[in-house]
Motif scaffolding. Sequence first.
Motif, mmCIF file in Angstrom:
data_model
loop_
_atom_site.group_PDB
_atom_site.id
_atom_site.type_symbol
_atom_site.label_atom_id
_atom_site.label_comp_id
_atom_site.label_asym_id
_atom_site.label_seq_id
_atom_site.Cartn_x
_atom_site.Cartn_y
_atom_site.Cartn_z
ATOM 1 N N LEU A 189 31.520 3.191 41.956
ATOM 2 C CA LEU A 189 30.762 2.917 40.571
ATOM 3 C C LEU A 189 31.525 3.092 39.534
ATOM 4 C CD1 LEU A 189 27.142 4.678 41.656
ATOM 5 C CD2 LEU A 189 27.965 2.156 41.755
ATOM 6 N N ILE A 190 31.473 2.345 38.350
ATOM 7 C CA ILE A 190 31.973 2.440 37.271
ATOM 8 C C ILE A 190 31.236 2.128 36.074
ATOM 9 C CG2 ILE A 190 34.337 2.374 38.053
ATOM 10 C CD1 ILE A 190 33.096 -0.648 36.616
ATOM 11 N N THR A 191 31.642 2.503 34.728
ATOM 12 C CA THR A 191 30.796 2.212 33.598
ATOM 13 C C THR A 191 31.621 1.155 32.668
ATOM 14 O OG1 THR A 191 31.484 4.115 32.390
ATOM 15 C CG2 THR A 191 29.338 4.138 33.707
ATOM 16 N N ASN A 192 32.846 1.014 32.802
ATOM 17 C CA ASN A 192 33.633 0.327 32.302
ATOM 18 C C ASN A 192 34.749 -0.319 33.183
ATOM 19 O OD1 ASN A 192 36.265 -0.571 30.695
ATOM 20 N ND2 ASN A 192 35.360 0.457 28.851
ATOM 21 N N ALA B 142 20.026 -1.553 35.639
ATOM 22 C CA ALA B 142 20.351 -0.861 37.185
ATOM 23 C C ALA B 142 21.165 0.485 36.796
ATOM 24 C CB ALA B 142 21.135 -1.561 37.837
ATOM 25 N N ALA B 143 21.350 1.055 35.618
ATOM 26 C CA ALA B 143 22.085 2.159 35.453
ATOM 27 C C ALA B 143 21.154 3.324 36.119
ATOM 28 C CB ALA B 143 22.379 2.395 34.011
ATOM 29 N N GLY B 144 21.858 4.166 36.745
ATOM 30 C CA GLY B 144 21.464 5.342 37.392
ATOM 31 C C GLY B 144 20.858 5.000 38.935
ATOM 32 N N ARG B 145 20.532 3.727 39.355
ATOM 33 C CA ARG B 145 20.211 3.505 40.562
ATOM 34 C C ARG B 145 21.320 3.566 41.540
ATOM 35 N NH1 ARG B 145 17.844 -2.171 40.887
ATOM 36 N NH2 ARG B 145 17.582 -1.404 42.990
ATOM 37 N N SER B 146 20.942 4.009 42.958
ATOM 38 C CA SER B 146 21.892 3.994 43.936
ATOM 39 C C SER B 146 22.191 2.676 44.529
ATOM 40 C CB SER B 146 21.042 4.909 44.969
ATOM 41 O OG SER B 146 20.783 6.070 44.772
ATOM 42 N N PHE B 147 23.762 2.728 44.674
ATOM 43 C CA PHE B 147 24.147 1.480 45.112
ATOM 44 C C PHE B 147 24.427 1.653 46.671
ATOM 45 C CE2 PHE B 147 24.327 0.162 40.864
ATOM 46 C CZ PHE B 147 24.850 -1.140 40.773
ATOM 47 N N PRO B 148 24.921 0.595 47.547
ATOM 48 C CA PRO B 148 25.204 0.551 48.900
ATOM 49 C C PRO B 148 26.298 1.691 49.072
ATOM 50 C CG PRO B 148 24.859 -1.674 48.303
ATOM 51 C CD PRO B 148 24.899 -0.734 47.020
#
Length: 224
Positions: free
Chosen positions: A208-211, A197-203
């Motif tokens: 958004l975080i990666t860690n 799902a990396a790079g997709r738009s969330f609501p």
Amino acid sequence: MTSSALIFGSIGSVAETSDLQRRAFNAAFADAGLEWEWSLPEYKEMLRKPGGRNRIADYAAARGDDVDAEALHEAKVEAFERMVKQEGLVPRPGVVEVITAARDAGMLLGWATTTTPRTVELMLSGLFPTIPRSIFEFIGDATMVEAGKPAPDIYTLALSEMGVRADEAVAVEDTPEAAEAAVAAQLRTIGFANEMAAGRSFPEGVTLITNLLDADVVVHKDAA
């Protein structure tokens, strides 16, 4: 912001399983004599629609193939079990540290997944003893609600079972569709995208975080 509960969502919010799941699907297809093989880009697109059985049925319909989606999905679960036992599961970055901090802060922990009970048990087995079952006040599965994600039902149930209000909880989800469920339930939501799902738009409104250590999810109740 002071929170009383931290609720992990899909299994992928705790451990990265996306490619393992894809490989398990392909193993099941091969065992069934099907000339199907889902590539990484193809599977990434399929994950926009939750539900493994639905993915199989939709793929078969698109190809004009007649298959038993239920039996194929069962074979996929068995292949996934074998792979987990062989390769193990590793919590995603920051998960263990945040769980520890949340427990030290007196927060309740939940896991609002809507996968099968069998997969839930496999995940708990694969993560033990790093993440034991006993730390969770609530663990969901597909049998507990009529509508799966992106419907908010599992979060509504989790809040009720844990005895907290939506404004007292924070959710961690790994896909936009799953995050929709948490947002619809009016929880503050952290988007912790899995590798598919990396790079997709969330609501809108999802942080958004990666860690997970980068997310402000743990605040001691006496610190406000």
